[in-house]
Design a protein around this motif. Structure first.
Motif, PDB file in Angstrom:
ATOM      1  N   MET A  11       0.839  -1.196   0.000  1.00  0.00           N
ATOM      2  CA  MET A  11       0.000   0.000   0.000  1.00  0.00           C
ATOM      3  C   MET A  11       0.871   1.242   0.000  1.00  0.00           C
ATOM      4  SD  MET A  11      -2.998  -1.084   2.626  1.00  0.00           S
ATOM      5  CE  MET A  11      -1.982  -2.293   3.467  1.00  0.00           C
ATOM      6  N   SER A  12       0.519   2.123  -0.873  1.00  0.00           N
ATOM      7  CA  SER A  12       1.366   3.304  -1.056  1.00  0.00           C
ATOM      8  C   SER A  12       0.959   4.409  -0.081  1.00  0.00           C
ATOM      9  CB  SER A  12       1.227   3.806  -2.483  1.00  0.00           C
ATOM     10  OG  SER A  12      -0.130   3.983  -2.781  1.00  0.00           O
ATOM     11  N   THR A  13       1.824   5.355   0.032  1.00  0.00           N
ATOM     12  CA  THR A  13       1.542   6.514   0.866  1.00  0.00           C
ATOM     13  C   THR A  13       0.929   7.600  -0.005  1.00  0.00           C
ATOM     14  OG1 THR A  13       3.456   5.962   2.203  1.00  0.00           O
ATOM     15  CG2 THR A  13       2.581   8.193   2.430  1.00  0.00           C
ATOM     16  N   LEU A  14      -0.162   8.174   0.454  1.00  0.00           N
ATOM     17  CA  LEU A  14      -0.841   9.200  -0.331  1.00  0.00           C
ATOM     18  C   LEU A  14      -0.286  10.580   0.007  1.00  0.00           C
ATOM     19  CD1 LEU A  14      -4.553   7.975  -0.019  1.00  0.00           C
ATOM     20  CD2 LEU A  14      -2.865   7.451  -1.794  1.00  0.00           C
ATOM     21  N   PRO A  15      -0.349  11.492  -0.934  1.00  0.00           N
ATOM     22  CA  PRO A  15       0.023  12.881  -0.643  1.00  0.00           C
ATOM     23  C   PRO A  15      -0.898  13.460   0.437  1.00  0.00           C
ATOM     24  CG  PRO A  15      -0.282  12.525  -3.019  1.00  0.00           C
ATOM     25  CD  PRO A  15      -0.796  11.302  -2.318  1.00  0.00           C
ATOM     26  N   ASN A  16      -0.402  14.442   1.139  1.00  0.00           N
ATOM     27  CA  ASN A  16      -1.200  15.105   2.180  1.00  0.00           C
ATOM     28  C   ASN A  16      -1.354  16.587   1.862  1.00  0.00           C
ATOM     29  OD1 ASN A  16      -1.387  12.720   3.748  1.00  0.00           O
ATOM     30  ND2 ASN A  16       0.681  13.103   4.546  1.00  0.00           N
ATOM     31  N   PRO A  17      -2.173  16.909   0.856  1.00  0.00           N
ATOM     32  CA  PRO A  17      -2.294  18.312   0.469  1.00  0.00           C
ATOM     33  C   PRO A  17      -2.979  19.140   1.551  1.00  0.00           C
ATOM     34  CG  PRO A  17      -3.861  16.949  -0.756  1.00  0.00           C
ATOM     35  CD  PRO A  17      -2.996  16.008   0.028  1.00  0.00           C
ATOM     36  N   ALA A  18      -2.575  20.381   1.661  1.00  0.00           N
ATOM     37  CA  ALA A  18      -3.185  21.275   2.649  1.00  0.00           C
ATOM     38  C   ALA A  18      -4.577  21.682   2.175  1.00  0.00           C
ATOM     39  CB  ALA A  18      -2.315  22.515   2.846  1.00  0.00           C
ATOM     40  N   PRO A  19      -5.542  21.688   3.094  1.00  0.00           N
ATOM     41  CA  PRO A  19      -6.889  22.117   2.703  1.00  0.00           C
ATOM     42  C   PRO A  19      -6.966  23.638   2.529  1.00  0.00           C
ATOM     43  CG  PRO A  19      -6.807  21.690   5.053  1.00  0.00           C
ATOM     44  CD  PRO A  19      -5.449  21.316   4.506  1.00  0.00           C
ATOM     45  N   ILE A  20      -7.996  24.081   1.812  1.00  0.00           N
ATOM     46  CA  ILE A  20      -8.319  25.512   1.767  1.00  0.00           C
ATOM     47  C   ILE A  20      -8.982  25.849   3.105  1.00  0.00           C
ATOM     48  CG2 ILE A  20      -9.729  27.267   0.624  1.00  0.00           C
ATOM     49  CD1 ILE A  20      -9.751  25.244  -1.839  1.00  0.00           C
ATOM     50  N   ILE A  21      -8.407  26.784   3.848  1.00  0.00           N
ATOM     51  CA  ILE A  21      -8.948  27.133   5.163  1.00  0.00           C
ATOM     52  C   ILE A  21      -9.478  28.564   5.122  1.00  0.00           C
ATOM     53  CG2 ILE A  21      -8.427  27.400   7.624  1.00  0.00           C
ATOM     54  CD1 ILE A  21      -6.206  25.305   7.290  1.00  0.00           C
ATOM     55  N   THR A  22     -10.724  28.730   5.562  1.00  0.00           N
ATOM     56  CA  THR A  22     -11.312  30.066   5.667  1.00  0.00           C
ATOM     57  C   THR A  22     -11.477  30.411   7.136  1.00  0.00           C
ATOM     58  OG1 THR A  22     -13.609  29.302   5.766  1.00  0.00           O
ATOM     59  CG2 THR A  22     -12.644  29.581   3.558  1.00  0.00           C
ATOM     60  N   SER A  23     -11.857  31.649   7.437  1.00  0.00           N
ATOM     61  CA  SER A  23     -12.061  32.016   8.842  1.00  0.00           C
ATOM     62  C   SER A  23     -13.169  31.170   9.458  1.00  0.00           C
ATOM     63  CB  SER A  23     -12.380  33.508   8.958  1.00  0.00           C
ATOM     64  OG  SER A  23     -13.541  33.828   8.239  1.00  0.00           O
ATOM     65  N   THR A  24     -14.111  30.719   8.639  1.00  0.00           N
ATOM     66  CA  THR A  24     -15.201  29.870   9.136  1.00  0.00           C
ATOM     67  C   THR A  24     -14.702  28.483   9.505  1.00  0.00           C
ATOM     68  OG1 THR A  24     -16.706  31.030   7.654  1.00  0.00           O
ATOM     69  CG2 THR A  24     -17.505  28.971   8.604  1.00  0.00           C
ATOM     70  N   SER A  25     -13.797  27.930   8.713  1.00  0.00           N
ATOM     71  CA  SER A  25     -13.357  26.546   8.932  1.00  0.00           C
ATOM     72  C   SER A  25     -12.096  26.440   9.783  1.00  0.00           C
ATOM     73  CB  SER A  25     -13.132  25.846   7.579  1.00  0.00           C
ATOM     74  OG  SER A  25     -12.077  26.445   6.856  1.00  0.00           O
ATOM     75  N   GLN A  26     -11.535  27.578  10.205  1.00  0.00           N
ATOM     76  CA  GLN A  26     -10.279  27.579  10.959  1.00  0.00           C
ATOM     77  C   GLN A  26     -10.369  26.711  12.221  1.00  0.00           C
ATOM     78  OE1 GLN A  26      -7.292  29.566  10.066  1.00  0.00           O
ATOM     79  NE2 GLN A  26      -6.503  27.964  11.420  1.00  0.00           N
ATOM     80  N   ALA A  27     -11.467  26.827  12.956  1.00  0.00           N
ATOM     81  CA  ALA A  27     -11.590  26.073  14.218  1.00  0.00           C
ATOM     82  C   ALA A  27     -11.604  24.569  13.952  1.00  0.00           C
ATOM     83  CB  ALA A  27     -12.870  26.490  14.958  1.00  0.00           C
ATOM     84  N   PHE A  28     -12.282  24.158  12.878  1.00  0.00           N
ATOM     85  CA  PHE A  28     -12.295  22.729  12.533  1.00  0.00           C
ATOM     86  C   PHE A  28     -10.881  22.232  12.286  1.00  0.00           C
ATOM     87  CE2 PHE A  28     -12.039  19.287   9.509  1.00  0.00           C
ATOM     88  CZ  PHE A  28     -12.925  18.351  10.039  1.00  0.00           C
ATOM     89  N   TRP A  29     -10.128  22.984  11.475  1.00  0.00           N
ATOM     90  CA  TRP A  29      -8.787  22.510  11.114  1.00  0.00           C
ATOM     91  C   TRP A  29      -7.815  22.609  12.289  1.00  0.00           C
ATOM     92  CZ3 TRP A  29      -8.743  19.372   7.326  1.00  0.00           C
ATOM     93  CH2 TRP A  29      -9.662  19.510   6.267  1.00  0.00           C
ATOM     94  N   ASP A  30      -8.008  23.599  13.177  1.00  0.00           N
ATOM     95  CA  ASP A  30      -7.179  23.674  14.386  1.00  0.00           C
ATOM     96  C   ASP A  30      -7.347  22.395  15.217  1.00  0.00           C
ATOM     97  OD1 ASP A  30      -6.286  26.158  13.684  1.00  0.00           O
ATOM     98  OD2 ASP A  30      -7.573  27.266  15.083  1.00  0.00           O
ATOM     99  N   ALA A  31      -8.595  21.922  15.319  1.00  0.00           N
ATOM    100  CA  ALA A  31      -8.857  20.714  16.122  1.00  0.00           C
ATOM    101  C   ALA A  31      -8.207  19.475  15.509  1.00  0.00           C
ATOM    102  CB  ALA A  31     -10.365  20.503  16.266  1.00  0.00           C
ATOM    103  N   THR A  32      -8.053  19.490  14.202  1.00  0.00           N
ATOM    104  CA  THR A  32      -7.452  18.311  13.560  1.00  0.00           C
ATOM    105  C   THR A  32      -6.005  18.105  14.000  1.00  0.00           C
ATOM    106  OG1 THR A  32      -6.646  19.495  11.584  1.00  0.00           O
ATOM    107  CG2 THR A  32      -8.896  18.603  11.495  1.00  0.00           C
ATOM    108  N   THR A  33      -5.341  19.182  14.351  1.00  0.00           N
ATOM    109  CA  THR A  33      -3.932  19.043  14.760  1.00  0.00           C
ATOM    110  C   THR A  33      -3.831  18.367  16.124  1.00  0.00           C
ATOM    111  OG1 THR A  33      -3.864  21.230  15.809  1.00  0.00           O
ATOM    112  CG2 THR A  33      -3.296  21.115  13.470  1.00  0.00           C
ATOM    113  N   GLU A  34      -4.967  18.315  16.847  1.00  0.00           N
ATOM    114  CA  GLU A  34      -5.018  17.587  18.133  1.00  0.00           C
ATOM    115  C   GLU A  34      -5.710  16.238  17.966  1.00  0.00           C
ATOM    116  OE1 GLU A  34      -7.265  20.326  20.457  1.00  0.00           O
ATOM    117  OE2 GLU A  34      -5.751  21.926  20.289  1.00  0.00           O
ATOM    118  N   GLY A  35      -5.937  15.836  16.722  1.00  0.00           N
ATOM    119  CA  GLY A  35      -6.573  14.545  16.487  1.00  0.00           C
ATOM    120  C   GLY A  35      -8.054  14.515  16.825  1.00  0.00           C
ATOM    121  N   ARG A  36      -8.710  15.644  16.749  1.00  0.00           N
ATOM    122  CA  ARG A  36     -10.148  15.692  17.053  1.00  0.00           C
ATOM    123  C   ARG A  36     -10.937  16.015  15.779  1.00  0.00           C
ATOM    124  NH1 ARG A  36     -11.915  19.730  20.093  1.00  0.00           N
ATOM    125  NH2 ARG A  36     -10.041  20.999  19.906  1.00  0.00           N
ATOM    126  N   PHE A  37     -11.943  15.155  15.476  1.00  0.00           N
ATOM    127  CA  PHE A  37     -12.865  15.422  14.367  1.00  0.00           C
ATOM    128  C   PHE A  37     -14.081  16.103  14.976  1.00  0.00           C
ATOM    129  CE2 PHE A  37     -13.924  14.055   9.928  1.00  0.00           C
ATOM    130  CZ  PHE A  37     -15.126  14.738   9.841  1.00  0.00           C
TER     131      PHE A  37
END
Lengths: 135, 387
Positions: A1-27
């Motif tokens: 199984m290959s390793t997939l690229p990890n492209p950065a998402p488009i982050i807006t001021s609305t989605s910033q909190a969601f993506w901040d939580a991802t760095t702590e492993g929280r969905f």
């Protein structure tokens, strides 16, 4: 199984909190205090009652494959990674989210498969969520 | 008020070429515009309304600048490949309201030879950040999700999807301009390379340069032209989206646009003599046939088997120009050619081998965007003068 690229998402001021939580492993998901709707994707107003009463909570990270495809050859940085799975996973909380299924041969993926989230750091202040077969 | 009988399609033109490296997109717009106007017996000086998608610069600014027009009405509705069917409905409504009397709808694009500096781009939406990191680089990837789910729920097979390509290819044999003017078999389709399971290469439409145009006129103008025009009987449009993360991949927006168009036209599925069904992929056709009510939901696979779509004598003759699957999908947008072939059928100008005898009522349907996320569905019903 290959390793997939990890492209950065488009982050807006609305989605910033969601993506901040991802760095702590929280969905995280949002739920409307006014009408109880679980909301996807993150926003400021509920798409059912249009109130600004959305409360963020940690989702279970568990779900079920709703549909999928094996992309036989991607393009750009995905061109050489071999076949990979693009899917909708229905989270246990309700929303169907687009993602990749990893952690098993692509031929093993099927609709109805139980899956769990895992995180892939983009190195740019966000981790992207992928799902592997539930253990 | 309805648009039934309020306007006519008086001019059509499909660019004959499928690869046009030597023209700009605006030159192709001009070529198809003049072609459709000539077909109608009108000139650019008669045009008082301009309809186009969002790939022409900012709205209609560049087109009317390029053509030196001062339209009284304009509309840049953008729903991908279904835009041009929406334009037909909107033009008829504008004509009915007295806003204009000669509307020009054009499409042009060059995905085959490369658009160069004219390449289009869209601003990301709030959902884009959650959809752009999964390695999705083409429409087949998203449509495959819908096909996979349809197979899972209803037992639809790859061979049944292939029947749709086979029917289109039988028609394409008679179109010398078609990119793929030859018949293929079910085996050809299911043995072609897998692009995104369960869609094979031959389940996908062609990629072509080109374009097309329509001239839509008031009844008064139509009468003055002294030719057979296609009467606009009805139109319905809808946007199907991801529904707050509760997307159901087994149906399209045709479940809403179809009933609206049928109600306005005052006809039912039984009255449809010919149908242009948007065919970006075989699954697009299968789901649309179900959603428009030509068969029960989930029974599309059985319906399309055994030649149902093959003109002139199938139950539902479709895409007699070869469709997007074999003939032409200019600018990656198939809606324009759907209207054009429906008008040819009503005029009796389709190729004799595929002309539906006494074609009185025709349907054209567009699906622009993606079955896997969001798309615009637009249904237009056209008929003979007495329809």
């Amino acid at each position: 199984m290959s390793t997939l690229p990890n492209p950065a998402p488009i982050i807006t001021s609305t989605s910033q909190a969601f993506w901040d939580a991802t760095t702590e492993g929280r969905f995280t998901l949002q739920k409307c205090d006014a009408c109880d709707l679980v909301v996807w994707v993150p926003r400021r107003t509920c798409p059912a009652c249009w109130q600004e009463n959305l409360r963020t909570f940690d989702a279970s990270g568990k779900g079920t494959v709703y549909s999928f495809t094996i992309i036989r050859k991607g393009s750009g940085e995905w061109k050489e990674v071999g076949p990979y799975v693009y899917a909708y996973v229905e989270l246990d909380e309700g929303p169907r989210v687009q993602t990749n299924i990893v952690g098993c041969p692509v031929e093993d993926v099927h609709i109805g498969m139980k899956v769990e989230v895992e995180w892939h750091d983009t190195g740019k202040g966000a981790a992207i969520y992928r799902f592997h077969p539930a253990g | 008020m309805t648009i039934r009988g309020a306007a006519y399609v008086a001019g059509i033109y499909e660019h004959p070429r499928r690869e046009i490296p030597d023209r700009t997109i605006f030159e192709i717009h001009t070529e198809v515009a003049l072609g459709a106007l000539a077909d109608a017996g009108l000139t650019m000086a008669d045009v008082d309304a301009v309809f186009c998608d969002s790939t022409t610069g900012m709205g209609a600014f560049s087109l009317v600048t390029h053509w030196g027009l001062q339209p009284t009405y304009f509309d840049n509705t953008e729903t991908g490949g279904s835009s041009y069917l929406a334009h037909v409905g909107h033009a008829a409504a504008a004509i009915a309201a007295g806003k204009c009397s000669v509307a020009l709808v054009t499409l042009a694009g060059k995905p085959r030879s490369g658009a160069g500096v004219e390449r289009m781009s869209f601003m990301p939406g709030p959902e884009s950040g959650f959809e752009s990191t999964w390695g999705v680089s083409g429409a087949p990837h998203s449509y495959a999700l819908a096909a996979q789910r349809h197979m899972h729920e209803f037992g639809t097979t790859a061979e049944q999807l292939a029947e749709i390509k086979v029917a289109a290819s039988i028609h394409a044999q008679h179109n010398p301009n078609a990119l793929l003017p030859y018949a293929v078999t079910i085996e050809d389709v299911v043995n072609s390379p897998m692009v995104a399971d369960p869609l094979h290469r031959l389940d996908c439409c062609v990629v072509t340069d080109g374009g097309g145009a329509l001239v839509i006129v008031s009844p008064e103008v139509a009468r003055s032209l002294g030719r057979t025009n296609a009467k606009i009987l009805g139109h319905g449009e809808a946007i199907k989206h991801t529904n707050n993360g509760r997307i159901d991949l087994t149906y399209t927006g045709a479940v809403w646009s179809g009933p609206r168009a049928f109600a306005e036209a005052g006809v039912s599925v039984k009255d449809i003599d010919y149908a242009s069904i948007y065919d970006s992929f075989t699954i697009t056709v299968l789901q649309t046939i179900e959603d428009l009510g030509f068969c029960e939901k989930g029974k599309g696979g059985a319906f399309v088997s055994d030649g149902a779509l093959v003109a002139p004598h199938g139950i539902l003759p479709f895409n007699t120009d070869g469709g997007g699957l074999c003939n032409n999908h200019p600018s990656n947008r198939g809606g324009m050619t759907k209207v054009i072939e429906a008008v040819r059928q009503l005029r009796g100008e389709a190729h004799p081998a595929v002309q539906v005898p006494d074609c009185q009522v025709a349907l054209a349907h567009g699906t622009g965007g993606s079955l896997g996320s969001r798309h615009g569905s637009v249904t237009v019903i056209l008929g003979q003068e007495n329809a």
